[in-house]
Design a protein around this motif. Structure first.
Motif, PDB file in Angstrom:
ATOM      1  N   ALA A 198      29.438  -5.475 -17.022  1.00 56.04           N
ATOM      2  CA  ALA A 198      29.111  -4.701 -15.361  1.00 56.04           C
ATOM      3  C   ALA A 198      28.930  -5.655 -14.455  1.00 56.04           C
ATOM      4  O   ALA A 198      29.682  -5.850 -13.291  1.00 56.04           O
ATOM      5  CB  ALA A 198      28.350  -3.693 -15.656  1.00 56.04           C
ATOM      6  N   VAL A 199      27.995  -6.525 -14.673  1.00 54.47           N
ATOM      7  CA  VAL A 199      27.655  -7.625 -13.784  1.00 54.47           C
ATOM      8  C   VAL A 199      28.843  -8.451 -13.392  1.00 54.47           C
ATOM      9  O   VAL A 199      28.892  -8.935 -12.149  1.00 54.47           O
ATOM     10  CB  VAL A 199      26.246  -8.207 -14.070  1.00 54.47           C
ATOM     11  N   ARG A 200      29.350  -9.148 -14.536  1.00 54.56           N
ATOM     12  CA  ARG A 200      30.473 -10.143 -14.240  1.00 54.56           C
ATOM     13  C   ARG A 200      31.705  -9.491 -13.479  1.00 54.56           C
ATOM     14  O   ARG A 200      32.387 -10.017 -12.958  1.00 54.56           O
ATOM     15  CB  ARG A 200      30.833 -10.439 -15.946  1.00 54.56           C
ATOM     16  N   GLY A 201      31.794  -8.085 -13.908  1.00 52.05           N
ATOM     17  CA  GLY A 201      33.182  -7.431 -13.237  1.00 52.05           C
ATOM     18  C   GLY A 201      32.822  -7.320 -11.691  1.00 52.05           C
ATOM     19  O   GLY A 201      33.502  -7.582 -11.028  1.00 52.05           O
ATOM     20  N   PHE A 202      31.305  -7.000 -11.497  1.00 58.92           N
ATOM     21  CA  PHE A 202      31.057  -6.828 -10.000  1.00 58.92           C
ATOM     22  C   PHE A 202      31.404  -8.280  -9.191  1.00 58.92           C
ATOM     23  O   PHE A 202      31.973  -8.327  -8.175  1.00 58.92           O
ATOM     24  CB  PHE A 202      29.611  -6.534 -10.092  1.00 58.92           C
ATOM     25  N   PHE A 203      30.800  -9.527  -9.835  1.00 59.79           N
ATOM     26  CA  PHE A 203      30.820 -10.677  -9.244  1.00 59.79           C
ATOM     27  C   PHE A 203      32.527 -11.038  -9.103  1.00 59.79           C
ATOM     28  O   PHE A 203      32.905 -11.705  -8.217  1.00 59.79           O
ATOM     29  CB  PHE A 203      30.270 -11.856 -10.000  1.00 59.79           C
ATOM     30  N   SER A 204      33.263 -10.761  -9.997  1.00 61.99           N
ATOM     31  CA  SER A 204      34.831 -11.151 -10.053  1.00 61.99           C
ATOM     32  C   SER A 204      35.491 -10.410  -9.121  1.00 61.99           C
ATOM     33  O   SER A 204      36.226 -10.750  -8.403  1.00 61.99           O
ATOM     34  CB  SER A 204      35.347 -11.141 -11.246  1.00 61.99           C
ATOM     35  N   ASP A 205      35.057  -9.026  -9.018  1.00 59.17           N
ATOM     36  CA  ASP A 205      35.813  -8.135  -7.888  1.00 59.17           C
ATOM     37  C   ASP A 205      35.422  -8.239  -6.722  1.00 59.17           C
ATOM     38  O   ASP A 205      36.328  -8.263  -5.373  1.00 59.17           O
ATOM     39  CB  ASP A 205      35.587  -6.836  -8.011  1.00 59.17           C
ATOM     40  N   GLY A 206      34.339  -8.916  -6.288  1.00 58.75           N
ATOM     41  CA  GLY A 206      33.882  -9.275  -4.844  1.00 58.75           C
ATOM     42  C   GLY A 206      33.081  -7.856  -4.485  1.00 58.75           C
ATOM     43  O   GLY A 206      33.399  -6.904  -4.843  1.00 58.75           O
ATOM     44  N   PHE A 207      32.388  -8.178  -3.386  1.00 68.24           N
ATOM     45  CA  PHE A 207      31.437  -7.431  -2.741  1.00 68.24           C
ATOM     46  C   PHE A 207      32.174  -5.962  -2.286  1.00 68.24           C
ATOM     47  O   PHE A 207      31.690  -5.043  -2.608  1.00 68.24           O
ATOM     48  CB  PHE A 207      30.593  -7.778  -1.860  1.00 68.24           C
ATOM     49  N   LEU A 208      33.174  -6.211  -1.547  1.00 70.41           N
ATOM     50  CA  LEU A 208      33.883  -5.269  -0.680  1.00 70.41           C
ATOM     51  C   LEU A 208      34.597  -4.160  -1.976  1.00 70.41           C
ATOM     52  O   LEU A 208      34.604  -3.087  -1.691  1.00 70.41           O
ATOM     53  CB  LEU A 208      34.732  -5.620   0.127  1.00 70.41           C
ATOM     54  N   GLU A 209      35.397  -4.837  -2.699  1.00 68.05           N
ATOM     55  CA  GLU A 209      36.190  -4.225  -3.919  1.00 68.05           C
ATOM     56  C   GLU A 209      35.186  -3.243  -4.563  1.00 68.05           C
ATOM     57  O   GLU A 209      35.479  -2.127  -4.842  1.00 68.05           O
ATOM     58  CB  GLU A 209      37.105  -5.191  -4.582  1.00 68.05           C
ATOM     59  N   GLY A 210      33.934  -4.113  -5.002  1.00 71.52           N
ATOM     60  CA  GLY A 210      33.128  -3.231  -5.953  1.00 71.52           C
ATOM     61  C   GLY A 210      32.507  -2.038  -5.119  1.00 71.52           C
ATOM     62  O   GLY A 210      32.310  -1.115  -5.662  1.00 71.52           O
ATOM     63  N   ALA A 211      32.330  -2.002  -3.933  1.00 73.57           N
ATOM     64  CA  ALA A 211      31.566  -1.268  -3.249  1.00 73.57           C
ATOM     65  C   ALA A 211      32.625   0.130  -3.246  1.00 73.57           C
ATOM     66  O   ALA A 211      32.257   1.260  -3.400  1.00 73.57           O
ATOM     67  CB  ALA A 211      31.157  -1.338  -1.895  1.00 73.57           C
ATOM     68  N   LYS A 212      33.961   0.026  -2.986  1.00 70.97           N
ATOM     69  CA  LYS A 212      34.897   0.809  -2.744  1.00 70.97           C
ATOM     70  C   LYS A 212      34.833   1.630  -4.375  1.00 70.97           C
ATOM     71  O   LYS A 212      35.119   2.862  -4.099  1.00 70.97           O
ATOM     72  CB  LYS A 212      36.329   0.412  -2.818  1.00 70.97           C
ATOM     73  N   LYS A 213      34.732   1.063  -5.523  1.00 72.63           N
ATOM     74  CA  LYS A 213      34.692   1.861  -6.653  1.00 72.63           C
ATOM     75  C   LYS A 213      33.431   2.620  -7.193  1.00 72.63           C
ATOM     76  O   LYS A 213      33.442   3.457  -7.938  1.00 72.63           O
ATOM     77  CB  LYS A 213      35.088   0.719  -7.937  1.00 72.63           C
ATOM     78  N   LEU A 214      32.563   2.124  -6.292  1.00 73.89           N
ATOM     79  CA  LEU A 214      31.159   2.501  -6.930  1.00 73.89           C
ATOM     80  C   LEU A 214      30.806   3.968  -6.628  1.00 73.89           C
ATOM     81  O   LEU A 214      30.484   5.029  -7.436  1.00 73.89           O
ATOM     82  CB  LEU A 214      29.791   1.774  -6.134  1.00 73.89           C
ATOM     83  N   LEU A 215      31.111   4.567  -5.370  1.00 75.66           N
ATOM     84  CA  LEU A 215      30.773   5.927  -5.103  1.00 75.66           C
ATOM     85  C   LEU A 215      31.489   6.850  -5.708  1.00 75.66           C
ATOM     86  O   LEU A 215      30.680   7.896  -6.371  1.00 75.66           O
ATOM     87  CB  LEU A 215      30.747   6.029  -3.486  1.00 75.66           C
ATOM     88  N   PRO A 216      32.632   6.651  -5.933  1.00 75.31           N
ATOM     89  CA  PRO A 216      33.772   7.695  -6.586  1.00 75.31           C
ATOM     90  C   PRO A 216      33.168   7.749  -8.004  1.00 75.31           C
ATOM     91  O   PRO A 216      33.210   8.738  -8.856  1.00 75.31           O
ATOM     92  CB  PRO A 216      35.037   6.881  -6.604  1.00 75.31           C
ATOM     93  N   LYS A 217      32.771   6.697  -8.800  1.00 71.82           N
ATOM     94  CA  LYS A 217      32.316   6.628 -10.209  1.00 71.82           C
ATOM     95  C   LYS A 217      30.970   7.460 -10.020  1.00 71.82           C
ATOM     96  O   LYS A 217      31.031   7.949 -11.025  1.00 71.82           O
ATOM     97  CB  LYS A 217      32.164   5.169 -10.555  1.00 71.82           C
ATOM     98  N   LEU A 218      30.072   7.113  -9.065  1.00 62.73           N
ATOM     99  CA  LEU A 218      28.671   7.787  -9.281  1.00 62.73           C
ATOM    100  C   LEU A 218      28.870   9.351  -9.323  1.00 62.73           C
ATOM    101  O   LEU A 218      28.297   9.993 -10.030  1.00 62.73           O
ATOM    102  CB  LEU A 218      27.876   7.282  -8.113  1.00 62.73           C
TER     103      LEU A 218
END
Length: 222
Positions: free
Chosen positions: A121-141
């Motif tokens: 999960a941490v590796r995926g966050f760093f590879s996706d980048g901050f903005l891309e990771g933020a887009k995915k976070l709320l819908p998943k939560l």
């Protein structure tokens, strides 16, 4: 300490030796199962989070199904364009580790399920980048089942015991957390340990204490 919401706050410690012992066992279990050394980064954060996550799932006795660990990430250094080095505010995002509860509470759950899910999960966050990771976070939560999500609210990197406002180093630091959350902070002794804070119902906190302390007996220096 009991919170107004009826939950009990508890604080527990993993020493540097505890963390190293767990790491060595994780590496051995991984190599035995996969016939090769771990392909993930077994950081202090990953090891501590994995061990605590497994204890929490066992305490809650969650039935078969996905369980989640939400990890808060300081993203100030990952903005484009970068913020000034003098920036005093925060910029938080995060990632979510997922795995099956049955895998977590298995004999090698810390090594094969928990540590792997957290590291990926941490590796995926760093590879996706901050903005891309933020887009995915709320819908998943919003899509996750209530009661099967645990949340890490801070990191040992913040080194709260090194904060001095002119009165000297603090003797004790507590992070205010809510039910099913955990805090991880560098221990006061400054020699590599981690203080783990959890907030659960009273009987769950007492059960966690027994599991957390007793589980360490399974991890000996190899």
């Amino acid at each position: 300490m009991t919170t107004p919401a009826g939950t009990m706050f508890g604080k527990f410690q993993l020493t540097q030796a505890n963390i190293e012992n767990i790491k060595k066992c994780v590496e051995a279990q991984w190599k035995k199962k996969n016939q090769q050394p771990p392909s993930i980064h077994l950081s202090k954060f990953a090891i501590t989070s994995a061990y605590t996550w497994v204890c929490l799932v066992r305490v809650r006795q969650l039935k078969t199904g996905k369980v989640h660990l939400a990890i808060t990430v300081d993203s100030r250094a990952r903005l484009e364009p970068p913020v000034p080095s003098t920036y005093f505010g925060n910029c938080l995002s995060g990632c979510i580790a997922d795995t099956d509860s049955d895998e977590l509470i298995g004999e090698d759950g810390v090594a094969i399920a928990a540590a792997k899910a957290i590291a990926e999960a941490v590796r995926g966050f760093f590879s996706d980048g901050f903005l891309e990771g933020a887009k995915k976070l709320l819908p998943k939560l919003f899509s996750m089942q209530q009661g099967r999500v645990f949340n890490i609210v801070d990191s040992p990197r913040f080194e709260f015991y090194n904060i001095d406002f002119g009165w000297g180093r603090p003797r004790k630091v507590d992070v205010i957390i809510h039910d099913a959350s955990l805090s991880l902070s560098a221990s006061r002794d400054g020699i590599g340990g981690v203080e783990v804070g959890i907030a659960l119902r009273k009987h769950e906190t007492q059960a966690f204490e027994s599991l957390f302390a007793g589980g360490l007996d399974c991890y000996k220096v190899l």
